[in-house]
Design a protein around this motif. Structure first.
Motif, PDB file in Angstrom:
ATOM      1  N   ALA A 120       0.844  -1.343  -0.002  1.00 61.20           N
ATOM      2  CA  ALA A 120       0.096   0.016   0.049  1.00 61.20           C
ATOM      3  C   ALA A 120       0.664   1.197  -0.032  1.00 61.20           C
ATOM      4  N   MET A 121       2.147   0.997   0.389  1.00 62.91           N
ATOM      5  CA  MET A 121       2.921   2.235   0.636  1.00 62.91           C
ATOM      6  C   MET A 121       3.884   2.573  -0.322  1.00 62.91           C
ATOM      7  N   GLY A 122       3.867   1.622  -1.329  1.00 61.90           N
ATOM      8  CA  GLY A 122       4.595   1.356  -2.669  1.00 61.90           C
ATOM      9  C   GLY A 122       6.109   0.953  -2.615  1.00 61.90           C
ATOM     10  N   ALA A 123       6.274  -0.031  -1.475  1.00 62.75           N
ATOM     11  CA  ALA A 123       7.570  -0.781  -1.153  1.00 62.75           C
ATOM     12  C   ALA A 123       7.269  -2.104  -1.314  1.00 62.75           C
ATOM     13  N   SER A 124       8.546  -2.838  -1.294  1.00 60.36           N
ATOM     14  CA  SER A 124       8.554  -4.386  -1.263  1.00 60.36           C
ATOM     15  C   SER A 124       9.111  -4.805  -0.210  1.00 60.36           C
ATOM     16  N   VAL A 125       9.149  -6.029   0.161  1.00 58.77           N
ATOM     17  CA  VAL A 125       9.391  -6.738   1.481  1.00 58.77           C
ATOM     18  C   VAL A 125       9.943  -8.130   1.059  1.00 58.77           C
ATOM     19  N   ASP A 126      11.113  -8.476   1.703  1.00 58.81           N
ATOM     20  CA  ASP A 126      11.626  -9.636   1.959  1.00 58.81           C
ATOM     21  C   ASP A 126      11.103 -10.187   3.169  1.00 58.81           C
ATOM     22  N   ILE A 127      10.593 -11.436   3.167  1.00 57.49           N
ATOM     23  CA  ILE A 127      10.055 -11.915   4.666  1.00 57.49           C
ATOM     24  C   ILE A 127      11.002 -13.201   4.998  1.00 57.49           C
ATOM     25  N   GLU A 128      11.556 -13.309   6.119  1.00 56.12           N
ATOM     26  CA  GLU A 128      12.337 -14.452   6.538  1.00 56.12           C
ATOM     27  C   GLU A 128      11.655 -14.894   7.814  1.00 56.12           C
ATOM     28  N   TYR A 129      10.673 -15.824   7.963  1.00 57.53           N
ATOM     29  CA  TYR A 129      10.149 -16.325   9.072  1.00 57.53           C
ATOM     30  C   TYR A 129      10.556 -17.777   9.478  1.00 57.53           C
ATOM     31  N   LEU A 130      11.031 -17.682  10.748  1.00 57.18           N
ATOM     32  CA  LEU A 130      11.514 -19.026  10.992  1.00 57.18           C
ATOM     33  C   LEU A 130      10.804 -19.828  12.258  1.00 57.18           C
ATOM     34  N   ASP A 131      10.153 -20.649  11.920  1.00 60.69           N
ATOM     35  CA  ASP A 131       9.446 -21.572  13.193  1.00 60.69           C
ATOM     36  C   ASP A 131      10.459 -21.966  14.085  1.00 60.69           C
ATOM     37  N   GLY A 132      10.351 -21.776  15.319  1.00 61.41           N
ATOM     38  CA  GLY A 132      11.301 -22.003  16.222  1.00 61.41           C
ATOM     39  C   GLY A 132      10.797 -23.026  17.345  1.00 61.41           C
ATOM     40  N   TYR A 133      11.284 -23.150  18.641  1.00 65.46           N
ATOM     41  CA  TYR A 133      11.061 -24.175  19.327  1.00 65.46           C
ATOM     42  C   TYR A 133       9.404 -24.443  19.521  1.00 65.46           C
ATOM     43  N   PRO A 134       9.059 -25.407  19.630  1.00 70.14           N
ATOM     44  CA  PRO A 134       7.508 -25.526  19.722  1.00 70.14           C
ATOM     45  C   PRO A 134       7.207 -25.281  21.160  1.00 70.14           C
ATOM     46  N   ALA A 135       6.252 -25.255  21.598  1.00 68.32           N
ATOM     47  CA  ALA A 135       5.757 -25.057  23.175  1.00 68.32           C
ATOM     48  C   ALA A 135       6.170 -26.324  24.021  1.00 68.32           C
ATOM     49  N   THR A 136       6.773 -26.043  25.299  1.00 74.68           N
ATOM     50  CA  THR A 136       6.931 -27.121  26.184  1.00 74.68           C
ATOM     51  C   THR A 136       5.816 -27.455  26.752  1.00 74.68           C
ATOM     52  N   ILE A 137       5.385 -28.795  26.457  1.00 73.77           N
ATOM     53  CA  ILE A 137       3.902 -29.150  27.134  1.00 73.77           C
ATOM     54  C   ILE A 137       4.179 -30.652  27.981  1.00 73.77           C
ATOM     55  N   ASN A 138       3.929 -30.295  29.227  1.00 74.92           N
ATOM     56  CA  ASN A 138       4.150 -31.280  30.356  1.00 74.92           C
ATOM     57  C   ASN A 138       3.080 -32.239  30.165  1.00 74.92           C
ATOM     58  N   SER A 139       3.438 -33.556  30.186  1.00 72.24           N
ATOM     59  CA  SER A 139       2.355 -34.529  30.413  1.00 72.24           C
ATOM     60  C   SER A 139       1.722 -34.545  31.835  1.00 72.24           C
ATOM     61  N   GLU A 140       0.350 -34.565  31.780  1.00 77.03           N
ATOM     62  CA  GLU A 140      -0.329 -34.473  33.232  1.00 77.03           C
ATOM     63  C   GLU A 140      -0.074 -35.548  34.104  1.00 77.03           C
ATOM     64  N   GLU A 141       0.288 -36.813  33.648  1.00 77.39           N
ATOM     65  CA  GLU A 141       0.765 -37.751  34.922  1.00 77.39           C
ATOM     66  C   GLU A 141       2.116 -37.334  35.360  1.00 77.39           C
ATOM     67  N   TRP A 142       3.057 -36.861  34.515  1.00 73.86           N
ATOM     68  CA  TRP A 142       4.211 -36.919  34.879  1.00 73.86           C
ATOM     69  C   TRP A 142       4.563 -35.353  35.810  1.00 73.86           C
ATOM     70  N   ALA A 143       3.642 -34.670  35.363  1.00 77.08           N
ATOM     71  CA  ALA A 143       3.774 -33.267  36.077  1.00 77.08           C
ATOM     72  C   ALA A 143       3.206 -33.689  37.687  1.00 77.08           C
ATOM     73  N   ASP A 144       2.042 -34.493  37.509  1.00 78.79           N
ATOM     74  CA  ASP A 144       1.416 -34.723  38.800  1.00 78.79           C
ATOM     75  C   ASP A 144       2.417 -35.575  39.839  1.00 78.79           C
ATOM     76  N   GLN A 145       3.421 -36.543  39.026  1.00 73.92           N
ATOM     77  CA  GLN A 145       4.246 -37.165  39.726  1.00 73.92           C
ATOM     78  C   GLN A 145       5.426 -36.253  40.506  1.00 73.92           C
ATOM     79  N   MET A 146       6.046 -35.362  39.470  1.00 71.84           N
ATOM     80  CA  MET A 146       6.918 -34.396  40.160  1.00 71.84           C
ATOM     81  C   MET A 146       6.491 -33.564  41.263  1.00 71.84           C
ATOM     82  N   HIS A 147       5.172 -33.409  41.204  1.00 71.14           N
ATOM     83  CA  HIS A 147       4.318 -32.567  42.123  1.00 71.14           C
ATOM     84  C   HIS A 147       4.374 -33.459  43.447  1.00 71.14           C
ATOM     85  N   GLU A 148       4.139 -34.559  43.360  1.00 74.16           N
ATOM     86  CA  GLU A 148       4.003 -35.609  44.469  1.00 74.16           C
ATOM     87  C   GLU A 148       5.231 -35.658  45.052  1.00 74.16           C
ATOM     88  N   THR A 149       6.352 -35.803  44.209  1.00 72.78           N
ATOM     89  CA  THR A 149       7.546 -36.077  44.754  1.00 72.78           C
ATOM     90  C   THR A 149       8.061 -34.738  45.845  1.00 72.78           C
TER      91      THR A 149
END
Length: 391
Positions: free
Chosen positions: A281-310
Protein backbone atom coordinates in the motif's frame (compact mmCIF):
# COMPACT_ATOMS: atom_id res chain seq x y z
CA UNK A 1 29.94 -39.42 50.32
CA UNK A 2 27.21 -37.49 52.15
CA UNK A 3 24.64 -35.26 50.50
CA UNK A 4 26.13 -32.01 51.83
CA UNK A 5 29.46 -32.89 50.25
CA UNK A 6 27.78 -33.71 46.94
CA UNK A 7 26.06 -30.32 47.02
CA UNK A 8 29.31 -28.49 47.82
CA UNK A 9 31.08 -30.24 44.95
CA UNK A 10 28.22 -29.34 42.60
CA UNK A 11 28.59 -25.66 43.51
CA UNK A 12 32.34 -25.89 42.99
CA UNK A 13 31.84 -27.48 39.55
CA UNK A 14 29.22 -24.86 38.66
CA UNK A 15 31.72 -22.09 39.41
CA UNK A 16 34.31 -23.80 37.23
CA UNK A 17 31.85 -24.03 34.35
CA UNK A 18 30.78 -20.43 34.91
CA UNK A 19 34.33 -19.17 34.42
CA UNK A 20 34.72 -20.97 31.11
CA UNK A 21 31.39 -20.66 29.24
CA UNK A 22 31.10 -21.70 25.60
CA UNK A 23 28.58 -20.79 22.92
CA UNK A 24 26.21 -23.19 21.18
CA UNK A 25 28.00 -25.85 19.12
CA UNK A 26 31.31 -24.77 20.67
CA UNK A 27 30.99 -26.54 24.04
CA UNK A 28 34.15 -28.60 23.55
CA UNK A 29 35.85 -27.89 26.89
CA UNK A 30 32.52 -28.07 28.69
CA UNK A 31 31.93 -31.51 27.22
CA UNK A 32 35.40 -32.63 28.30
CA UNK A 33 34.79 -31.37 31.83
CA UNK A 34 31.52 -33.32 32.01
CA UNK A 35 33.21 -36.46 30.72
CA UNK A 36 35.93 -36.19 33.37
CA UNK A 37 33.28 -35.92 36.06
CA UNK A 38 31.40 -38.97 34.81
CA UNK A 39 34.63 -40.96 34.51
CA UNK A 40 35.52 -40.17 38.11
CA UNK A 41 32.09 -41.39 39.19
CA UNK A 42 32.34 -44.60 37.21
CA UNK A 43 29.27 -43.69 35.14
CA UNK A 44 29.46 -45.14 31.60
CA UNK A 45 28.84 -42.56 28.90
CA UNK A 46 28.72 -41.95 25.18
CA UNK A 47 29.69 -38.77 23.37
CA UNK A 48 29.39 -36.90 20.09
CA UNK A 49 25.64 -36.35 19.94
CA UNK A 50 24.98 -33.00 18.25
CA UNK A 51 28.73 -32.50 18.29
CA UNK A 52 29.42 -31.99 21.98
CA UNK A 53 26.53 -33.79 23.67
CA UNK A 54 27.14 -36.43 26.33
CA UNK A 55 24.93 -39.28 27.51
CA UNK A 56 25.57 -40.89 30.89
CA UNK A 57 23.93 -44.24 31.58
CA UNK A 58 23.10 -45.49 35.08
CA UNK A 59 21.73 -49.01 35.39
CA UNK A 60 19.71 -49.62 38.53
CA UNK A 61 19.92 -52.72 40.69
CA UNK A 62 16.48 -53.81 39.48
CA UNK A 63 14.97 -54.23 36.05
CA UNK A 64 12.50 -51.64 34.88
CA UNK A 65 11.81 -48.79 32.51
CA UNK A 66 13.96 -45.84 31.42
CA UNK A 67 13.91 -42.22 32.57
CA UNK A 68 15.99 -39.47 30.96
CA UNK A 69 17.20 -36.38 32.85
CA UNK A 70 18.30 -33.43 30.73
CA UNK A 71 20.64 -30.50 31.37
CA UNK A 72 21.64 -27.91 28.76
CA UNK A 73 25.33 -26.97 28.59
CA UNK A 74 25.76 -23.89 26.35
CA UNK A 75 26.16 -20.22 27.24
CA UNK A 76 25.16 -16.89 25.67
CA UNK A 77 27.01 -14.16 23.72
CA UNK A 78 26.79 -11.71 26.65
CA UNK A 79 29.54 -9.72 28.40
CA UNK A 80 29.23 -10.52 32.10
CA UNK A 81 29.02 -7.69 34.64
CA UNK A 82 27.56 -9.68 37.56
CA UNK A 83 30.49 -8.96 39.84
CA UNK A 84 30.76 -12.62 40.89
CA UNK A 85 34.33 -13.58 41.91
CA UNK A 86 34.03 -16.53 39.50
CA UNK A 87 32.80 -14.43 36.56
CA UNK A 88 33.41 -15.50 32.98
CA UNK A 89 36.99 -15.51 31.75
CA UNK A 90 35.84 -15.91 28.16
CA UNK A 91 35.28 -12.41 26.84
CA UNK A 92 31.76 -11.79 25.54
CA UNK A 93 30.41 -15.17 26.67
CA UNK A 94 28.38 -15.77 29.83
CA UNK A 95 26.26 -18.39 31.54
CA UNK A 96 23.39 -15.93 31.87
CA UNK A 97 20.66 -18.58 31.75
CA UNK A 98 21.87 -20.97 34.45
CA UNK A 99 22.99 -23.79 32.19
CA UNK A 100 26.15 -24.09 34.27
CA UNK A 101 23.93 -24.82 37.28
CA UNK A 102 21.81 -27.31 35.31
CA UNK A 103 24.92 -29.19 34.20
CA UNK A 104 26.61 -29.30 37.60
CA UNK A 105 23.40 -30.35 39.34
CA UNK A 106 22.85 -33.17 36.85
CA UNK A 107 26.37 -34.46 37.52
CA UNK A 108 25.53 -34.31 41.22
CA UNK A 109 22.27 -36.18 40.58
CA UNK A 110 24.42 -38.85 38.92
CA UNK A 111 26.48 -39.08 42.12
CA UNK A 112 23.36 -39.47 44.24
CA UNK A 113 21.85 -42.10 41.97
CA UNK A 114 25.04 -44.14 41.85
CA UNK A 115 24.88 -44.35 45.65
CA UNK A 116 21.18 -45.25 45.53
CA UNK A 117 21.25 -47.84 42.77
CA UNK A 118 19.50 -50.35 45.02
CA UNK A 119 16.43 -48.08 44.86
CA UNK A 120 16.45 -47.77 41.06
CA UNK A 121 14.07 -49.96 39.07
CA UNK A 122 15.38 -49.53 35.56
CA UNK A 123 17.77 -47.13 33.82
CA UNK A 124 18.50 -43.43 34.23
CA UNK A 125 19.93 -41.48 31.29
CA UNK A 126 21.89 -38.32 32.02
CA UNK A 127 21.45 -36.13 28.93
CA UNK A 128 23.87 -33.20 28.54
CA UNK A 129 22.47 -31.25 25.62
CA UNK A 130 24.36 -28.66 23.57
CA UNK A 131 22.98 -25.70 21.62
CA UNK A 132 19.81 -25.09 23.61
CA UNK A 133 20.23 -21.36 23.01
CA UNK A 134 20.58 -21.82 19.25
CA UNK A 135 17.00 -21.12 18.27
CA UNK A 136 15.38 -22.07 15.98
CA UNK A 137 17.53 -25.15 15.34
CA UNK A 138 18.70 -26.16 18.81
CA UNK A 139 20.42 -29.38 19.81
CA UNK A 140 17.64 -31.68 20.96
CA UNK A 141 16.37 -32.72 17.54
CA UNK A 142 19.88 -33.30 16.29
CA UNK A 143 20.63 -35.51 19.30
CA UNK A 144 17.58 -37.62 18.52
CA UNK A 145 18.40 -37.72 14.80
CA UNK A 146 21.90 -38.93 15.64
CA UNK A 147 20.58 -41.83 17.69
CA UNK A 148 21.03 -40.81 21.30
CA UNK A 149 18.03 -42.96 22.25
CA UNK A 150 18.68 -45.86 19.87
CA UNK A 151 18.13 -49.05 21.85
CA UNK A 152 17.22 -47.13 25.01
CA UNK A 153 14.02 -45.23 24.35
CA UNK A 154 13.04 -43.20 27.44
CA UNK A 155 9.61 -43.76 28.88
CA UNK A 156 9.71 -40.36 30.59
CA UNK A 157 11.95 -37.29 30.29
CA UNK A 158 12.56 -34.76 33.09
CA UNK A 159 14.27 -31.36 33.06
CA UNK A 160 14.56 -28.49 35.50
CA UNK A 161 15.46 -24.83 34.95
CA UNK A 162 16.66 -22.26 37.44
CA UNK A 163 13.99 -19.60 37.93
CA UNK A 164 14.86 -16.18 39.39
CA UNK A 165 11.18 -15.36 39.92
CA UNK A 166 10.84 -17.98 42.66
CA UNK A 167 12.57 -17.99 46.06
CA UNK A 168 14.91 -20.78 47.09
CA UNK A 169 12.96 -23.80 48.30
CA UNK A 170 10.07 -23.32 45.89
CA UNK A 171 9.33 -25.01 42.57
CA UNK A 172 7.16 -24.26 39.57
CA UNK A 173 5.41 -27.43 38.44
CA UNK A 174 2.40 -27.51 36.14
CA UNK A 175 0.72 -29.76 33.62
CA UNK A 176 0.20 -28.60 30.04
CA UNK A 177 2.12 -25.74 28.42
CA UNK A 178 4.89 -24.34 30.59
CA UNK A 179 6.98 -22.57 27.92
CA UNK A 180 5.84 -21.08 24.62
CA UNK A 181 6.24 -21.42 20.87
CA UNK A 182 9.26 -19.30 19.96
CA UNK A 183 9.37 -18.01 16.36
CA UNK A 184 11.64 -15.41 14.74
CA UNK A 185 11.35 -13.07 11.78
CA UNK A 186 13.46 -10.75 9.68
CA UNK A 187 12.04 -8.20 7.27
CA UNK A 188 13.96 -6.26 4.64
CA UNK A 189 11.78 -3.42 3.36
CA UNK A 190 12.84 -1.95 0.03
CA UNK A 191 11.73 1.52 -0.87
CA UNK A 192 13.35 4.14 -3.07
CA UNK A 193 15.90 6.48 -1.53
CA UNK A 194 16.68 10.05 -2.39
CA UNK A 195 17.40 13.53 -1.11
CA UNK A 196 15.77 14.47 2.18
CA UNK A 197 14.45 17.71 0.68
CA UNK A 198 12.52 15.86 -2.01
CA UNK A 199 10.50 13.10 -0.30
CA UNK A 200 7.94 13.18 -3.11
CA UNK A 201 10.50 11.48 -5.34
CA UNK A 202 11.06 8.63 -2.89
CA UNK A 203 9.50 5.76 -0.99
CA UNK A 204 10.87 6.19 2.52
CA UNK A 205 11.75 2.77 3.94
CA UNK A 206 11.77 4.20 7.46
CA UNK A 207 8.21 5.49 7.18
CA UNK A 208 7.07 2.18 5.70
CA UNK A 209 8.88 0.27 8.44
CA UNK A 210 7.30 2.29 11.25
CA UNK A 211 3.86 1.64 9.80
CA UNK A 212 4.63 -2.08 9.65
CA UNK A 213 5.78 -2.08 13.29
CA UNK A 214 2.65 -0.25 14.42
CA UNK A 215 0.36 -2.51 12.42
CA UNK A 216 1.97 -5.66 13.81
CA UNK A 217 0.92 -4.62 17.31
CA UNK A 218 -2.73 -4.98 16.29
CA UNK A 219 -2.30 -8.75 15.98
CA UNK A 220 -2.19 -9.22 19.75
CA UNK A 221 -4.49 -6.33 20.64
CA UNK A 222 -7.19 -6.98 18.03
CA UNK A 223 -6.83 -10.49 16.58
CA UNK A 224 -5.62 -12.76 19.37
CA UNK A 225 -7.93 -14.21 22.00
CA UNK A 226 -7.23 -12.21 25.20
CA UNK A 227 -7.19 -15.48 27.14
CA UNK A 228 -4.56 -17.04 24.84
CA UNK A 229 -1.09 -15.58 25.59
CA UNK A 230 0.81 -14.11 22.63
CA UNK A 231 3.52 -11.53 22.08
CA UNK A 232 4.87 -9.84 18.93
CA UNK A 233 8.13 -8.03 19.69
CA UNK A 234 10.34 -6.02 17.35
CA UNK A 235 13.84 -6.19 18.78
CA UNK A 236 15.77 -4.42 16.04
CA UNK A 237 14.96 -1.67 13.52
CA UNK A 238 17.89 -0.57 11.40
CA UNK A 239 17.69 1.93 8.55
CA UNK A 240 19.28 5.05 7.10
CA UNK A 241 22.80 6.38 6.80
CA UNK A 242 22.75 10.22 6.68
CA UNK A 243 20.68 13.13 8.00
CA UNK A 244 19.89 14.28 4.48
CA UNK A 245 19.27 10.94 2.77
CA UNK A 246 15.93 9.16 2.71
CA UNK A 247 16.50 5.49 3.43
CA UNK A 248 16.24 3.01 0.61
CA UNK A 249 15.98 -0.05 2.87
CA UNK A 250 15.01 -0.91 6.42
CA UNK A 251 15.69 -4.10 8.35
CA UNK A 252 13.31 -5.22 11.08
CA UNK A 253 14.03 -8.22 13.30
CA UNK A 254 11.84 -9.65 16.01
CA UNK A 255 10.18 -12.59 17.67
CA UNK A 256 6.68 -14.02 18.05
CA UNK A 257 5.74 -15.96 21.16
CA UNK A 258 2.55 -17.96 21.60
CA UNK A 259 1.29 -20.71 23.86
CA UNK A 260 -1.19 -22.66 21.75
CA UNK A 261 -0.56 -23.93 18.24
CA UNK A 262 -3.88 -22.48 17.09
CA UNK A 263 -2.82 -19.01 18.18
CA UNK A 264 0.60 -19.51 16.63
CA UNK A 265 -0.91 -20.27 13.21
CA UNK A 266 -3.33 -17.34 13.44
CA UNK A 267 -0.57 -14.91 14.40
CA UNK A 268 1.70 -16.23 11.67
CA UNK A 269 -0.99 -15.80 9.02
CA UNK A 270 -1.88 -12.27 10.18
CA UNK A 271 1.81 -11.37 10.32
CA UNK A 272 2.37 -12.18 6.65
CA UNK A 273 -0.82 -10.44 5.51
CA UNK A 274 -0.08 -7.27 7.44
CA UNK A 275 3.54 -7.04 6.33
CA UNK A 276 2.74 -7.65 2.67
CA UNK A 277 -0.32 -5.41 2.53
CA UNK A 278 1.19 -2.44 4.39
CA UNK A 279 4.36 -2.40 2.32
CA UNK A 280 2.42 -2.78 -0.93
CA UNK A 281 0.00 0.00 0.00
CA UNK A 282 2.92 2.35 0.63
CA UNK A 283 4.70 1.53 -2.63
CA UNK A 284 7.47 -0.59 -1.18
CA UNK A 285 8.41 -4.25 -1.37
CA UNK A 286 9.53 -6.63 1.35
CA UNK A 287 11.52 -9.81 1.79
CA UNK A 288 10.16 -11.92 4.66
CA UNK A 289 12.20 -14.51 6.52
CA UNK A 290 10.02 -16.33 9.06
CA UNK A 291 11.61 -19.05 11.16
CA UNK A 292 9.44 -21.52 13.06
CA UNK A 293 11.35 -21.95 16.30
CA UNK A 294 11.01 -24.15 19.33
CA UNK A 295 7.57 -25.64 19.89
CA UNK A 296 5.74 -25.03 23.14
CA UNK A 297 7.02 -27.13 26.03
CA UNK A 298 3.97 -29.14 27.06
CA UNK A 299 4.14 -31.25 30.19
CA UNK A 300 2.34 -34.56 30.49
CA UNK A 301 -0.28 -34.36 33.22
CA UNK A 302 0.71 -37.74 34.67
CA UNK A 303 4.39 -36.86 35.05
CA UNK A 304 3.78 -33.29 36.19
CA UNK A 305 1.57 -34.76 38.91
CA UNK A 306 4.29 -37.26 39.80
CA UNK A 307 6.93 -34.53 40.17
CA UNK A 308 4.46 -32.48 42.20
CA UNK A 309 3.97 -35.47 44.50
CA UNK A 310 7.72 -36.03 44.86
CA UNK A 311 8.40 -32.40 45.77
CA UNK A 312 5.41 -32.26 48.11
CA UNK A 313 6.67 -35.28 50.03
CA UNK A 314 10.14 -33.76 50.30
CA UNK A 315 9.25 -30.19 51.23
CA UNK A 316 5.49 -29.90 51.69
CA UNK A 317 2.82 -28.19 49.59
CA UNK A 318 4.21 -24.77 50.52
CA UNK A 319 7.11 -25.49 48.15
CA UNK A 320 4.71 -25.63 45.21
CA UNK A 321 3.07 -22.23 44.68
CA UNK A 322 0.67 -21.79 41.80
CA UNK A 323 2.58 -20.39 38.83
CA UNK A 324 1.71 -19.23 35.34
CA UNK A 325 3.40 -20.42 32.13
CA UNK A 326 6.13 -18.40 30.44
CA UNK A 327 6.36 -17.48 26.76
CA UNK A 328 10.11 -17.98 26.76
CA UNK A 329 11.29 -20.64 24.32
CA UNK A 330 12.83 -23.95 25.36
CA UNK A 331 14.41 -26.63 23.17
CA UNK A 332 13.24 -29.32 25.60
CA UNK A 333 9.86 -28.86 23.91
CA UNK A 334 11.11 -30.89 20.95
CA UNK A 335 11.97 -33.80 23.22
CA UNK A 336 8.45 -33.65 24.64
CA UNK A 337 6.91 -33.82 21.17
CA UNK A 338 8.16 -37.41 21.03
CA UNK A 339 8.36 -38.51 24.66
CA UNK A 340 6.14 -37.81 27.68
CA UNK A 341 7.71 -35.88 30.49
CA UNK A 342 7.88 -32.83 32.71
CA UNK A 343 9.85 -29.58 32.74
CA UNK A 344 9.76 -27.58 35.95
CA UNK A 345 11.30 -24.50 37.54
CA UNK A 346 13.69 -24.39 40.49
CA UNK A 347 13.54 -21.25 42.62
CA UNK A 348 16.94 -19.50 42.64
CA UNK A 349 16.17 -15.88 43.55
CA UNK A 350 18.93 -13.89 45.26
CA UNK A 351 16.27 -11.52 46.59
CA UNK A 352 16.46 -7.76 46.18
CA UNK A 353 18.31 -6.74 43.05
CA UNK A 354 17.62 -10.01 41.22
CA UNK A 355 18.18 -9.64 37.47
CA UNK A 356 16.29 -11.75 34.93
CA UNK A 357 17.64 -14.58 32.82
CA UNK A 358 19.82 -13.41 29.89
CA UNK A 359 20.84 -10.25 31.76
CA UNK A 360 24.59 -9.45 31.94
CA UNK A 361 24.22 -9.02 35.71
CA UNK A 362 22.29 -12.27 36.22
CA UNK A 363 23.13 -14.13 39.42
CA UNK A 364 21.56 -17.18 41.04
CA UNK A 365 21.32 -18.33 44.63
CA UNK A 366 23.47 -21.40 45.13
CA UNK A 367 21.46 -22.31 48.23
CA UNK A 368 19.00 -23.77 45.71
CA UNK A 369 21.40 -26.51 44.67
CA UNK A 370 20.45 -28.88 47.47
CA UNK A 371 16.81 -28.61 46.43
CA UNK A 372 17.52 -29.09 42.74
CA UNK A 373 19.75 -32.10 43.28
CA UNK A 374 17.45 -33.81 45.75
CA UNK A 375 14.24 -33.16 43.82
CA UNK A 376 15.61 -34.41 40.51
CA UNK A 377 17.26 -37.53 41.93
CA UNK A 378 14.19 -38.44 43.98
CA UNK A 379 11.96 -37.59 41.03
CA UNK A 380 13.86 -40.05 38.84
CA UNK A 381 13.56 -42.83 41.43
CA UNK A 382 9.88 -42.14 42.05
CA UNK A 383 9.09 -41.97 38.33
CA UNK A 384 10.78 -45.31 37.70
CA UNK A 385 8.88 -46.74 40.66
CA UNK A 386 5.60 -45.59 39.20
CA UNK A 387 6.53 -47.02 35.81
CA UNK A 388 7.41 -50.33 37.46
CA UNK A 389 4.09 -50.43 39.31
CA UNK A 390 2.24 -49.82 36.06
CA UNK A 391 3.88 -52.68 34.15
Amino acid sequence: MNFDQITEEAIEFRRELHQFPELSDEEFETSERIQRQLTALGIPFETGFAGTGVLGIIEGAHEGKTVGLRADIDALPIHEISGEPFSSKNEGVMHACGHDAHTSMLVAVGKVLMERRDEIHGTVLLIFQPAEEKSPTGGSQRMMDEGIFDGREPDVLIAQHVWPGLPVGQFGVMAGPVMGNSDRFKLVIRGSGGHASMPNDTVDAIIVGTQVVNALQTIVSRNADPFEPSVVTVGKFQAGSQHNVIAETAEIVGTIRTQSNETKEMVKERFHKIVNNVTEAMGASVDIEYLDGYPATINSEEWADQMHETISKLYGEAALPKVRPSLAGEDFGRFLLKYPGVYYWLGTSVGEGQKPLHNPSFRLNEDAFKYGIEAMSQGAIDTLGKLKAGQ
